[in-house]
Design a protein around this motif. Structure first.
Motif, PDB file in Angstrom:
ATOM      1  N   SER A   3       8.137 -23.163   8.489  1.00 20.52           N
ATOM      2  CA  SER A   3       9.472 -22.992   9.068  1.00 20.52           C
ATOM      3  C   SER A   3      10.308 -22.196   8.078  1.00 20.52           C
ATOM      4  O   SER A   3      10.108 -22.284   6.868  1.00 20.52           O
ATOM      5  CB  SER A   3      10.127 -24.344   9.366  1.00 20.52           C
ATOM      6  N   SER A  39      14.444 -21.427   7.470  1.00 22.64           N
ATOM      7  CA  SER A  39      15.813 -21.774   7.844  1.00 22.64           C
ATOM      8  C   SER A  39      16.765 -20.857   7.103  1.00 22.64           C
ATOM      9  O   SER A  39      16.748 -20.804   5.867  1.00 22.64           O
ATOM     10  CB  SER A  39      16.111 -23.232   7.504  1.00 22.64           C
ATOM     11  N   THR A  47      20.596 -27.019   7.222  1.00 26.47           N
ATOM     12  CA  THR A  47      19.794 -27.072   8.446  1.00 26.47           C
ATOM     13  C   THR A  47      18.879 -28.288   8.382  1.00 26.47           C
ATOM     14  O   THR A  47      18.146 -28.470   7.416  1.00 26.47           O
ATOM     15  CB  THR A  47      18.948 -25.796   8.599  1.00 26.47           C
ATOM     16  N   ARG A 104      15.773 -30.402  10.136  1.00 27.39           N
ATOM     17  CA  ARG A 104      14.610 -30.361  11.029  1.00 27.39           C
ATOM     18  C   ARG A 104      13.965 -31.739  10.992  1.00 27.39           C
ATOM     19  O   ARG A 104      13.519 -32.200   9.957  1.00 27.39           O
ATOM     20  CB  ARG A 104      13.630 -29.282  10.588  1.00 27.39           C
ATOM     21  N   THR A 133      23.515 -27.576  10.802  1.00 28.23           N
ATOM     22  CA  THR A 133      22.715 -26.996  11.877  1.00 28.23           C
ATOM     23  C   THR A 133      21.609 -27.985  12.234  1.00 28.23           C
ATOM     24  O   THR A 133      20.856 -28.413  11.363  1.00 28.23           O
ATOM     25  CB  THR A 133      22.072 -25.661  11.430  1.00 28.23           C
ATOM     26  N   SER A 144      19.022 -29.050  15.898  1.00 31.72           N
ATOM     27  CA  SER A 144      18.673 -28.715  17.282  1.00 31.72           C
ATOM     28  C   SER A 144      19.201 -29.779  18.249  1.00 31.72           C
ATOM     29  O   SER A 144      19.428 -30.933  17.863  1.00 31.72           O
ATOM     30  CB  SER A 144      17.158 -28.584  17.443  1.00 31.72           C
ATOM     31  N   GLU A 145      19.357 -29.373  19.505  1.00 29.77           N
ATOM     32  CA  GLU A 145      19.779 -30.309  20.542  1.00 29.77           C
ATOM     33  C   GLU A 145      18.767 -31.440  20.673  1.00 29.77           C
ATOM     34  O   GLU A 145      19.134 -32.604  20.835  1.00 29.77           O
ATOM     35  CB  GLU A 145      19.899 -29.564  21.883  1.00 29.77           C
ATOM     36  N   LYS A 146      17.486 -31.078  20.614  1.00 28.81           N
ATOM     37  CA  LYS A 146      16.427 -32.084  20.731  1.00 28.81           C
ATOM     38  C   LYS A 146      16.555 -33.127  19.627  1.00 28.81           C
ATOM     39  O   LYS A 146      16.493 -34.328  19.891  1.00 28.81           O
ATOM     40  CB  LYS A 146      15.050 -31.418  20.665  1.00 28.81           C
ATOM     41  N   ASP A 147      16.755 -32.679  18.380  1.00 31.66           N
ATOM     42  CA  ASP A 147      16.841 -33.620  17.268  1.00 31.66           C
ATOM     43  C   ASP A 147      18.099 -34.479  17.332  1.00 31.66           C
ATOM     44  O   ASP A 147      18.110 -35.608  16.827  1.00 31.66           O
ATOM     45  CB  ASP A 147      16.756 -32.887  15.933  1.00 31.66           C
TER      46      ASP A 147
END
Length: 179
Positions: free
Chosen positions: A50, A52, A57, A59, A162, A164-167
């Motif tokens: 990954s 970033s 950020t 993850r 930052t 994600s919407e999922k996280d």
């Protein structure tokens, strides 16, 4: 490689043993024999990375059930605050958290055993993380722990800017146990 067990059973911080000469150095980053000498049977089948762009950020924190993933994590560029939570109900360290910093200067790796949730926060811009895994990703088996879940007190060292919407959408762990 020098293996140091963390607060989570069978999870290790691995320091590379560098062999220096006039050109620089050489270090082994994985060896089946050395892992097996520490009771680790790890057969990577996939390599992920990954990148970033921004500090802050987040993850993760991700894991899979029932096909569990073991990971060997390295940060060759930038710096991360890495978090692992033991999700193995039969483990003596069930629900324990281990937090470690990895960066490009320490030459450390983390071995994350199967059945543990894993995630990280970037502490510098332009951070890259590489990891080997021993199982294929299966979206139907993915689970997650939200970074601010009240069941866990993760001491994030920096502001999370930052994600994600999922996280962000993972349910509280106590709710997940009842579903």
């Amino acid at each position: 490689m020098l293996f140091t067990e963390t607060s989570i059973k069978n999870m290790y911080v691995i320091d590379l043993e560098k062999k220096y000469d006039e050109r620089g150095y050489f270090a082994r980053t994985f060896c089946t024999d050395e892992f097996e000498a520490h009771g680790i049977r790890f057969s990577p089948i996939q390599s992920n990375m990954s990148f970033s762009k921004l500090k802050g950020t987040l993850r993760g924190l991700h894991y899979q059930v029932p096909t569990e993933e073991a990971k060997l994590v390295r940060c060759p560029r930038g710096k991360i605050f890495d978090v692992v939570i033991d999700m193995r109900t039969d483990s003596e360290t069930y629900l324990k958290t281990s937090c470690n910093k990895l960066d490009s200067t320490t030459s450390q790796l983390l071995y994350v055993p199967p059945g543990c949730a894993h995630g990280f926060l970037t502490l510098e811009n332009n951070t890259e993380v590489n990891y080997l895994v021993n199982a294929l990703f299966n979206p139907g088996q993915e689970r997650g722990i939200r970074y601010n879940d009240p069941a866990f007190t993760i001491p994030w060292p920096e502001e999370i800017t930052t994600i994600s919407e999922k996280d962000m959408s993972f349910l509280d762990y106590d709710t997940q146990k009842r579903i």
